[in-house]
Write an enzyme that holds these catalytic residues in place. Structure first.
Site, PDB file in Angstrom:
ATOM      1  N   ARG A  72       0.835  -1.199   0.000  1.00 42.23           N
ATOM      2  CA  ARG A  72       0.000   0.000   0.000  1.00 42.23           C
ATOM      3  C   ARG A  72       0.867   1.245   0.000  1.00 42.23           C
ATOM      4  O   ARG A  72       1.917   1.283   0.631  1.00 42.23           O
ATOM      5  CB  ARG A  72      -0.914   0.027   1.225  1.00 42.23           C
ATOM      6  CG  ARG A  72      -2.193  -0.769   1.050  1.00 42.23           C
ATOM      7  CD  ARG A  72      -3.094  -0.671   2.262  1.00 42.23           C
ATOM      8  NE  ARG A  72      -2.509  -1.337   3.398  1.00 42.23           N
ATOM      9  CZ  ARG A  72      -1.929  -0.727   4.413  1.00 42.23           C
ATOM     10  NH1 ARG A  72      -1.876   0.603   4.476  1.00 42.23           N
ATOM     11  NH2 ARG A  72      -1.400  -1.416   5.399  1.00 42.23           N
ATOM     12  N   TYR A 200      -1.808  -3.443  -6.611  1.00 38.52           N
ATOM     13  CA  TYR A 200      -1.602  -4.108  -5.317  1.00 38.52           C
ATOM     14  C   TYR A 200      -2.882  -4.136  -4.472  1.00 38.52           C
ATOM     15  O   TYR A 200      -3.582  -3.119  -4.360  1.00 38.52           O
ATOM     16  CB  TYR A 200      -0.483  -3.414  -4.517  1.00 38.52           C
ATOM     17  CG  TYR A 200      -0.417  -3.982  -3.124  1.00 38.52           C
ATOM     18  CD1 TYR A 200       0.129  -5.253  -2.907  1.00 38.52           C
ATOM     19  CD2 TYR A 200      -0.976  -3.314  -2.047  1.00 38.52           C
ATOM     20  CE1 TYR A 200       0.130  -5.814  -1.651  1.00 38.52           C
ATOM     21  CE2 TYR A 200      -0.976  -3.874  -0.769  1.00 38.52           C
ATOM     22  CZ  TYR A 200      -0.423  -5.121  -0.585  1.00 38.52           C
ATOM     23  OH  TYR A 200      -0.444  -5.683   0.672  1.00 38.52           O
ATOM     24  N   HIS A 229     -10.419  -2.738  11.662  1.00 42.93           N
ATOM     25  CA  HIS A 229      -9.342  -3.562  11.106  1.00 42.93           C
ATOM     26  C   HIS A 229      -9.079  -4.723  12.058  1.00 42.93           C
ATOM     27  O   HIS A 229      -8.082  -4.735  12.780  1.00 42.93           O
ATOM     28  CB  HIS A 229      -8.099  -2.661  10.962  1.00 42.93           C
ATOM     29  CG  HIS A 229      -6.999  -3.258  10.151  1.00 42.93           C
ATOM     30  ND1 HIS A 229      -5.684  -2.868  10.276  1.00 42.93           N
ATOM     31  CD2 HIS A 229      -7.007  -4.192   9.182  1.00 42.93           C
ATOM     32  CE1 HIS A 229      -4.941  -3.544   9.423  1.00 42.93           C
ATOM     33  NE2 HIS A 229      -5.716  -4.353   8.749  1.00 42.93           N
ATOM     34  N   SER A 251      -1.308  -4.196   9.887  1.00 39.80           N
ATOM     35  CA  SER A 251      -0.987  -5.112   8.786  1.00 39.80           C
ATOM     36  C   SER A 251       0.340  -5.820   9.058  1.00 39.80           C
ATOM     37  O   SER A 251       1.286  -5.212   9.547  1.00 39.80           O
ATOM     38  CB  SER A 251      -0.857  -4.321   7.486  1.00 39.80           C
ATOM     39  OG  SER A 251      -2.024  -3.590   7.252  1.00 39.80           O
ATOM     40  N   CYS A 253       1.165  -8.112  11.221  1.00 39.51           N
ATOM     41  CA  CYS A 253       1.539  -8.368  12.619  1.00 39.51           C
ATOM     42  C   CYS A 253       0.925  -9.674  13.127  1.00 39.51           C
ATOM     43  O   CYS A 253       0.809  -9.897  14.328  1.00 39.51           O
ATOM     44  CB  CYS A 253       1.101  -7.225  13.524  1.00 39.51           C
ATOM     45  SG  CYS A 253       2.111  -5.754  13.354  1.00 39.51           S
ATOM     46  N   ASP A 276      -9.261  -9.919   8.838  1.00 37.43           N
ATOM     47  CA  ASP A 276      -8.793  -8.562   8.531  1.00 37.43           C
ATOM     48  C   ASP A 276      -9.789  -7.456   8.875  1.00 37.43           C
ATOM     49  O   ASP A 276      -9.391  -6.412   9.359  1.00 37.43           O
ATOM     50  CB  ASP A 276      -8.436  -8.480   7.044  1.00 37.43           C
ATOM     51  CG  ASP A 276      -7.562  -7.275   6.714  1.00 37.43           C
ATOM     52  OD1 ASP A 276      -6.707  -6.907   7.541  1.00 37.43           O
ATOM     53  OD2 ASP A 276      -7.738  -6.699   5.624  1.00 37.43           O
ATOM     54  N   ARG A 373       2.155 -12.282  -0.919  1.00 37.50           N
ATOM     55  CA  ARG A 373       0.853 -12.627  -0.348  1.00 37.50           C
ATOM     56  C   ARG A 373       0.222 -13.829  -1.019  1.00 37.50           C
ATOM     57  O   ARG A 373       0.520 -14.136  -2.164  1.00 37.50           O
ATOM     58  CB  ARG A 373      -0.103 -11.437  -0.560  1.00 37.50           C
ATOM     59  CG  ARG A 373       0.355 -10.146   0.096  1.00 37.50           C
ATOM     60  CD  ARG A 373      -0.392  -9.914   1.357  1.00 37.50           C
ATOM     61  NE  ARG A 373       0.124  -8.804   2.131  1.00 37.50           N
ATOM     62  CZ  ARG A 373      -0.481  -8.344   3.224  1.00 37.50           C
ATOM     63  NH1 ARG A 373      -1.603  -8.882   3.639  1.00 37.50           N
ATOM     64  NH2 ARG A 373       0.026  -7.349   3.913  1.00 37.50           N
TER      65      ARG A 373
HETATM   66  O1  SAT Z   1      -3.871  -3.350   2.447  1.00 38.84           O
HETATM   67  S1  SAT Z   1      -4.009  -4.784   2.204  1.00 38.84           S
HETATM   68  O2  SAT Z   1      -5.350  -5.201   2.502  1.00 38.84           O
HETATM   69  O3  SAT Z   1      -3.666  -5.059   0.832  1.00 38.84           O
HETATM   70  C1  SAT Z   1      -2.968  -5.643   3.203  1.00 38.84           C
HETATM   71  C2  SAT Z   1      -2.720  -4.932   4.449  1.00 38.84           C
HETATM   72  O4  SAT Z   1      -1.825  -4.085   4.446  1.00 38.84           O
HETATM   73  O5  SAT Z   1      -3.404  -5.173   5.455  1.00 38.84           O
HETATM   74 MN    MN Z   2      -5.071  -5.600   7.017  1.00 40.06          MN
END
Ligand code: SAT
Ligand code: MN
Length: 588
Positions: A72, A200, A229, A251, A253, A276, A373
């Site tokens: 990102r 991405y 999140h 993200s 972690c 997520d 990923r």
């Molecule tokens: O932003 S994404 O969903 O692509 C992955 C992340 O950073 O949590």
């Molecule tokens: Mn995430």
């Protein structure tokens, strides 16, 4: 023409694709798009999909992105509220008018020679009153296929939208992948995301962070709910009772590992609902109810192995849902398989790195990109909860806030009450990871793990959290967790992964009033006797170190929190400043 057809038509007149293809979400279609991505379409010179060994990795394909398009890009992400204050210091802002002018210029003819895919999808179960009908346009099969995995996509959504024009809109083009011409822009009042120049995940799968967090958080603010999140899991105890919890972690972690944790404690089991994103609503019973708006897992590959996440390895090898993608992992040429650092076994002899170049172990460079990923359906997960498709969601008994902190923060702390818990979430910090483009390993405040995803002024967001608490008659308890504390030699003290169930067990015991806790200046902490540590090889003094409150560190920590709060000036809720002052007093 329906409003949807009209909107698609307008976008096509701007972007000028060679053809327009309406996706129906069927299996046959997925096969066709994959074919097309293997033979016709290319990204950065590579075919979009490469078929992997289907004996060992059923339905799997390897994808490689442009080398500058691997994470990102927060600095190119804008939340375009009519005024800057609404966006807050936590967001980049330009006016909606200026953003649209800029994006229109970049989008003029950007799909020339390409196919525009129309993707109708639901965030949430179609029968859930919390679900949202959405449509994304994109010009790459990679995004079309990823959205098929990550959401509930298909024709029925087009029918559901019918004559309505309040569906969520997303316009995406990979453009020329030049970071100078890359923008991810959000128009919260219009439920519209416009993204160009990146393929991405978080920049391009517009149902994910862009809609389900940035825009949905704004909807939640206005409508009285929360878009977070967070992982959602059910923890089953030996009696068969299941306690549902959510956990917010930044993200990369370990959210995905937590979401499908394989318990090391006999009789305990973790059921996956989401890894997520959680949408949290106040139920008629005064409890907080969670749904996962997504239907797929977009997890970090490096570090995933039979040892660290056996259930994910099973998920990736499951044949159920077509297809599974691996993006920017390394590639074992002889076996035709994906490979990454931390997967089981030694590196294969004949290995290509994530950019497709021959990899030489001697050069000390990682073969897989650290943010490589997998994209896989949640229905492949052997740990999928029976409640996953329950339109009502699940009732939440505990909320965990975490981050990656090598120092300062104890393994687990329970907030005194909801307000103190909101304070705990608001002061969470974490070391930065490879999931976004920036220096890795620096501590930054990341309240509720939402810093990059809160679609409006975070001071208002904190206020909203406080208000939600006032409406809950049976609020969840709030905890902070930190698996990452190190000893004087820099080694992690806590083993993490499957052993985290021991911390979850204590949390479950707390919410069910089974154990007492110790009051400290920063919250309640466990009596060591109440932590189930049988079979773990951690010395008592090490355990104590995990819970140490070092006054020098905490003085620094409170100053840092205060600095962060000050960014929000007068808008910062006074309740949280008061909590900070009280904490300072107690720590004296
Ligand atoms: O932003 S994404 O969903 O692509 C992955 C992340 O950073 O949590
Ligand atoms: Mn995430």
């Amino acid at each position: 023409m329906t409003p949807l057809e009209k909107w698609v038509d307008e976008q096509a007149r701007l972007t000028k694709p060679k053809k327009i293809y309406w996706c129906d979400g069927s299996d046959e279609e997925a096969h066709k798009l994959i074919e097309c991505g293997m033979k016709e379409e290319r990204i950065a010179g590579h075919p979009v999909f490469h078929e992997l060994n289907h004996k060992t990795f059923p339905n799997s394909y390897l994808c490689r992105s442009h080398p500058t398009d691997v994470a990102r890009t927060e600095h190119l992400t804008y939340v375009c509220h009519p005024n800057k204050e609404t966006a807050g210091p936590n967001n980049n802002w330009i006016s909606p008018h200026e953003a649209k002018e800029r994006l229109a210029k970049l989008s003029d003819g950007c799909m020339r020679g390409r196919t525009m895919y129309v993707l109708p999808y639901m965030m949430g179960h179609p029968e859930s009153s919390y679900a949202k009908a959405c449509v994304q346009l994109t010009d790459t099969a990679y995004v079309a296929i990823s959205m098929r995995i990550m959401t509930r996509m298909g024709k029925s959504v087009t029918e559901k939208i019918g004559e309505r024009d309040d569906f969520v809109k997303g316009l995406h083009s990979i453009g020329d992948l030049n970071p100078e011409r890359r923008f991810i822009t959000h128009f919260p009042d219009e439920h519209f995301v416009w993204s160009i120049g990146s393929g991405y995940g978080g920049n391009a799968l517009l149902g994910k962070k862009c809609f389900s967090l940035r825009i949905a958080s704004w909807l939640g603010f206005n409508e009285g709910w929360l878009a977070e999140h967070m992982v959602i899991i059910g923890i089953e105890d030996p009696k068969g009772d299941v306690t549902y919890i959510t956990a917010a972690l930044p993200s990369a972690c370990g959210k995905t590992n937590l979401a499908m944790l394989e318990s090391s404690l006999p009789g305990y089991k973790v059921w996956t609902i989401g890894d997520d994103i959680a949408w949290l609503n106040i139920g008629p019973d005064g409890r907080l109810w969670a749904i996962n708006p997504e239907a797929g897992l977009f997890g970090v590959a490096p570090g995933t192995s039979v040892n660290t996440n056996p259930n994910m390895m099973k998920t990736l090898k499951r044949k159920k849902f077509y297809p599974t993608l691996f993006t920017n992992t390394a590639f074992d040429v002889d076996k035709n398989e994906p490979w990454w650092e931390g997967i089981d076994g030694t590196p294969p002899k004949n290995l290509l790195d994530w950019q497709g170049r021959h990899w030489d172990s001697g050069r000390g460079i990682k073969a897989a990109h650290p943010n490589s990923r997998f994209t896989v359906s949640i229905y492949n997960a052997p740990t999928l909860s029976h409640e996953f498709d329950n339109p009502k969601g699940v009732p939440i008994s505990a909320i965990l806030f975490g981050g990656k902190r090598m120092h300062v923060k104890p393994l687990v702390v329970e907030a005194f009450n909801w307000q103190n818990g909101v304070f705990l979430g608001s002061r969470t910090g974490s070391e930065t990871t490879a999931a976004a483009v920036h220096e890795v390993g620096v501590v930054r405040r990341d309240p509720m793990a939402m810093l990059p995803f809160c679609g409006y002024n975070m001071a208002d967001y904190f206020k909203h959290w406080l208000n939600i608490g006032k409406k809950l008659t049976r609020p969840p308890k709030i905890f902070s967790v930190n698996w990452f504390r190190v000893d004087d030699e820099g080694n992690y003290i806590w083993p993490g992964f499957r052993e985290n169930i021991r911390v979850l067990k204590w949390i479950v015991d707390r919410v069910n009033n089974r154990v007492e806790a110790k009051e400290t200046g920063i919250g309640f902490m466990p009596h060591l006797k109440d932590l189930e540590l049988t079979g773990l090889n951690i010395a008592n003094n090490e355990m104590e170190k995990l819970f140490e409150i070092n006054s020098k560190d905490w003085r620094q920590e409170t100053l840092d929190i205060e600095d962060f709060f000050n960014k929000f000036d007068e808008r910062m809720p006074k309740e949280l400043r008061q909590e900070l002052n009280e904490m300072k007093e107690k720590l004296k």
